[in-house]
Each structure stands twice: as C-alpha cells, then as structure tokens.
Design an enzyme around this catalytic site. Sequence first.
Site, PDB file in Angstrom:
ATOM      1  N   LYS A 108     -27.302 -16.080   5.013  1.00 19.58           N
ATOM      2  CA  LYS A 108     -28.472 -15.288   4.606  1.00 19.58           C
ATOM      3  C   LYS A 108     -28.013 -14.275   3.564  1.00 19.58           C
ATOM      4  O   LYS A 108     -26.990 -13.601   3.768  1.00 19.58           O
ATOM      5  CB  LYS A 108     -29.041 -14.596   5.850  1.00 19.58           C
ATOM      6  CG  LYS A 108     -30.334 -13.829   5.651  1.00 19.58           C
ATOM      7  CD  LYS A 108     -30.786 -13.246   6.993  1.00 19.58           C
ATOM      8  CE  LYS A 108     -32.095 -12.505   6.907  1.00 19.58           C
ATOM      9  NZ  LYS A 108     -32.540 -11.966   8.214  1.00 19.58           N
ATOM     10  N   SER A 154     -37.180 -13.052   9.178  1.00 18.03           N
ATOM     11  CA  SER A 154     -36.744 -13.061   7.800  1.00 18.03           C
ATOM     12  C   SER A 154     -35.633 -14.082   7.509  1.00 18.03           C
ATOM     13  O   SER A 154     -35.364 -14.347   6.337  1.00 18.03           O
ATOM     14  CB  SER A 154     -36.257 -11.666   7.413  1.00 18.03           C
ATOM     15  OG  SER A 154     -35.132 -11.300   8.193  1.00 18.03           O
ATOM     16  N   SER A 210     -35.868 -11.953  13.757  1.00 17.77           N
ATOM     17  CA  SER A 210     -35.674 -12.620  12.460  1.00 17.77           C
ATOM     18  C   SER A 210     -34.755 -13.830  12.491  1.00 17.77           C
ATOM     19  O   SER A 210     -34.682 -14.561  11.507  1.00 17.77           O
ATOM     20  CB  SER A 210     -35.144 -11.626  11.426  1.00 17.77           C
ATOM     21  OG  SER A 210     -36.182 -10.808  10.968  1.00 17.77           O
TER      22      SER A 210
END
Lengths: 106, 531
Positions: free
Chosen positions: B96, B172, B196
Amino acid sequence: MSEQITQEVFEHLVELAALQLDPEQAEYLRRQLNNQLKAIHELEAIPLDEDIPISLHGVPYEESGSAKPREDEWIKYPDVKAILDQAPQIEDGYIVVPDIPHTELK
Amino acid sequence: MELCDLTALELTKMLRKKEVSAVEILQSSLDRIAKVDGRPGSLDHTTELTEEDKQKVHAFITRTDEIALIQAQEVDRKISAGEDPGLLAGVPFSVKDIFCVKDTCSTAASKILANFKAPYTATPVERMLQAGAVMVGKVNLDEFTYGSSNESSAFQPSPRNPWKTDRVPGGSSGGSAASVGAGEVPLSLGTDTAGSIRQPAAFCGVVGVKPTYGRVSRYGLIAFASSLDCPGPVARTVSDAAAMLQVIGGADPHDATASPLDMPDYLSTIEDGVKGMRIGLSPDYFRITYPDPKTGDLLSQPLPAEIENAVRSAAEKLAAMGAEIIEDVPMPNTRFGIPAYFVISRVEAASNLHRYDGVKYGLRTQQSFNDLNKMYRFTRNEGFGLQPKLRILMGMYVSAAQYSEQYYRRALRVRTLIRRDFEAVYDPRGKYRLDALLTPTTPTTAFEMAAVYGNSVLMQYADQLTVPANHAGIPGISLPAGFDASGLPIGIQLLGADFTESTLFRIGRAFEKATETESWRQVKPQVLQDF
C-alpha cells in the site's frame, strides 16, 4: 437542528488549518462538517459516569508489554543530503522559505 | 491455473524443491498484472475513462519491476548456493503506497507527496524483503487512507473490484485487496485504522488481518490516526496471512509502540482446530446504522439477510467441528464506534497533517509569495484533496479548547466503554469467557462506484462493524464466506483478545477446511473469467 458550524466559525477554522479554499470546496466542506456533527451528537446520548477514564490507546501500556524507552542519544543521520534533497528549495545546505511575517502579539 | 494463482506457501515450497525459480514466479505475477491491471493511477485527470479502463483493476500506482527482478535473482542465487532464502522466498507482494520504501515514490495517494522519494524503508516492508519476498510495486489507496472505497485517491483511475469492475474494492487498502483478489500477487501489505484491511478484504473475497495494536511496527508508515493505525497482511488464505504476520510482526527499536512481547509461531498451531473453543455471536453486530440521505438523521435496521446468514452458517460449521457457540453476547457500545471515531481520528489526523507545509519535502506551490503563511495555505490547498481538508477542519473544531470536553474527551471516554465491552466477553473468569467473537465484516457487499463517494457520513458508516476493534486495539480477521445474490463476496469477521492472533488463525483455518469443497470456493473473479 441549526447549523453548528456557521460561515464565521468555518472561516476561522480554515484560517487555523492554513488552507485556502475556493467557494465550491468551502460550501461542500462546511455542509459535510455539519452532517458529521449530527452523527457525533450520538455520543451525547451515552450516560457517562464521572469516574470513566479516557483511553488514548486501546491496548493498555503495562510495563511487561511495552518497549523500554531508549537512551536519549544524538545519532548522526548517515545521509543528510538525502533529507535535504527532499526540500523544494535549498541553498548552501539551508532550506529556503519566503519571508516569515512578523506579528505583534496582543 | 498459473503460478500467480498459487498461495504464497505453495510457491515457497515449490521454490525450495527447485520445481520453479523466483524469476519464473515473478514473471507469472507480472504477466497477470499486464493482463488485468490496466493503466496505473496518475495525477492526470484529463484522460476520459475508456470502456477498457472500466474492465480493469487499476490496483497499482508505481511498478517496481526492475528492482523486483534483482530481488528474485538474489533469491534464486541463495537457493543455488544452499543458503536459507527466507520464509517467504520468491513470493511477489504489493505494498500500500502509505509505506515508505527507499528510493521509490511514497505518495499516500496524495498530490502533496506525489514527488516524495522516501530516504528509508518501513520496517514491515524491510522484514518482507529480508524474508525473501519480492516487491512488485506500490498500490493505490484512499488519499492518506481517508475513505472506504479508494475513490478519493489523487491517482486516477482508482482501483476497481476484481469481482465486478463497476463496484468499489473497498478501502482504504483497496489496491492491496484488489491486487490479491485478481491474482496479481499472493500477498499485500495494508493498514487498518477503522477497518481499512478487513473491509476491502471482505469486498474483494480475500483474507485481511488487523493485528493487535503494537504487534506490527508503524515505523515508515505515513501516519493517519496514530493511536489506531495497524499495518497488516492481505492474502488469499489464512495460512498465508499467518506466515506474513510472522514475518512483519515483533518488536522494533524504531517504534516505541511496537510490542516487545514474543511472537508466537502461528503456523505451528494453525491446524489445531476449534474443539472446545467458545465463539460468541452478538445481536449488536446484526443491526446496522446509516444516515437518512435527506435529513442526515441516523436510522437503524437489521443487517441484510444474506450477510447474517453467512455468519450463522459459519457458526454452525464451527459448532460441527467442536466449538461452542455462545449466543446473545452483549456489545452495547458497538453503535458508538463511528461517532467516537469521527472525533478521535480527526483530531489525530489534523495533528499529523500539519507537517505538510511545502518546506521540508513534498509539494510546494509554484506560485511565488513573499509571505510564508500564504505559501503554506496555497501549498496545502493545491496539495490536499477534499478528504484530508475535511479531516483537518473537523479535527481542529472538535479539539478546540471550548469544545474539547464536549467532543474529544467524551469520545475518549466512550472509547473506554468500547474497550470494556471486549474485556468483559474475553475475561476468562467472566460470564462469557470467549475465545473469539464471530461477526459480519461489513454492513453491505461492495457498492457501486460513485454511489456513496461524496457523502462522508454514509461512507464512514461502511466501517461500523470493524472500527470497534481499532478503538479497543484488539486483533481481527476477515474471511471470505461466500457470495450474495449478485455474485459479490461476503466477508465474516473474527475478533479476539489482545495478541490472540494465533487463535483467530486457528478458527479461520478451520472454517477454510470446512468450506474448501463448497462450490463458491471455485468461482473466479470477473477479471479472470477469460483465463
């Protein structure tokens, strides 16, 4: 419920947040802030005894489960240039910024 | 089936037997990315989305193919030389783009960090590399992790759900979950602040783990809400997730909040089953709250039946394997998780975002000013999207001296109540004595792109079943548990007491075994149906 974050309050927040918004953004953001406050008001429905402490972290920091603080020693970073190279403007090893305004404190 | 469709542990096993090389594994992963990912996210928002774009996953912002090849060659060299190549040798993984990785762009999916090349590497990434895993690139996310759909990324096109590309992947860590779900990589490193990792894992039909707060170092993680942020694994199987946590977890001298408690050997107990375990179901996780679209008033309704049925079916399977299911476990403060999160996370986010000022690194406005304050304001206006601005403004409002008692301190006390809910049900001398709670992960399956984005309250309520674990600091895992009527994955969640990840892995693995022959396990995502 009337809007809690009025135009005047909002403009003060924008100043504190060091932002510069166009009118369309400002309208959207102020509306969303007031909508979020409606959700936050749920918290007022909870009876909270005075003796309930705050929790800054979920997992408690007990001695057995916490890292020991390290010695507060200065350690030279091995590649200072790599840090300085990130700055948008440098000169002779100094980071350059526009003039810092002088403000008379009241 | 191609190499990239195998699990991480299957790949390392084949590698050690010299049935395949790390370079061949990497090539399989790169081929899959080339087939399904489409163009990477960029700051160019002028290019219209084509029909082809709408069929792609768009998980990546930055590809690191050349570095990955060097890493894979080094793994092959170690194997040839008879050296230990590491637990995850040769396994491709994505990161990420909220983690700093030396000499790669580390953008946080924000224009303000678009040109930032980190001078150091985050501890969890460093540990993956030391374990022989091969980083193929940085994946997209909501800007600074602020969102539950990935649509707020400054790098467009934002990721799409591999199961149906007109749906969001969640967020996210949407790029992480999409890249694993589409078979681009077996593993991805994500972060979980309100859900997330678990929410996008549920939306994309993969396994997502939010470890106990402090189990994984946050060193090198670009901070959102520092008391809630947890790095963790996204994987296709529970065993792969356990192996990855084994690698990334543990004490770190660079992070004082990383726990010094010993790391258990997760894989040594993962097949031990659930006999004798006490697993709870709570009615407070079977009702959902959402804001009325017109008035904003909060409404409550039962969870969609398909999702509740998935949880109850999982409970029955675990009971058949010897677990005791405890019904009606009270978790009365669950519904206050989101209101408290609106306050706590915003205060911490506003504090963390003040460092972006156009001085030390990142974007500085190109406009010329002779006043530092003006430079700050124009830089931050140009660099931040709407979601960071919203969080800064709310954080400043609820922490202001005149409102702090009403909002911030009250939210912190509500956090205590949420924590106490969990402590009560896991207490070994208490009434319930649970090993884990079994809940749904999300209140819905993946929603359509653009259906929620813009309504910041409704979007936040997507995390209502995951955020209590972040307030409490406890670990959680989301597992795929079938599909809804429209073919979208359903996720179920296990929540445990502090540092009981090994228990959650055991239960998760038992559930996998109980369902491994079910037909839904054979269904492929939409983006893989032509392969």
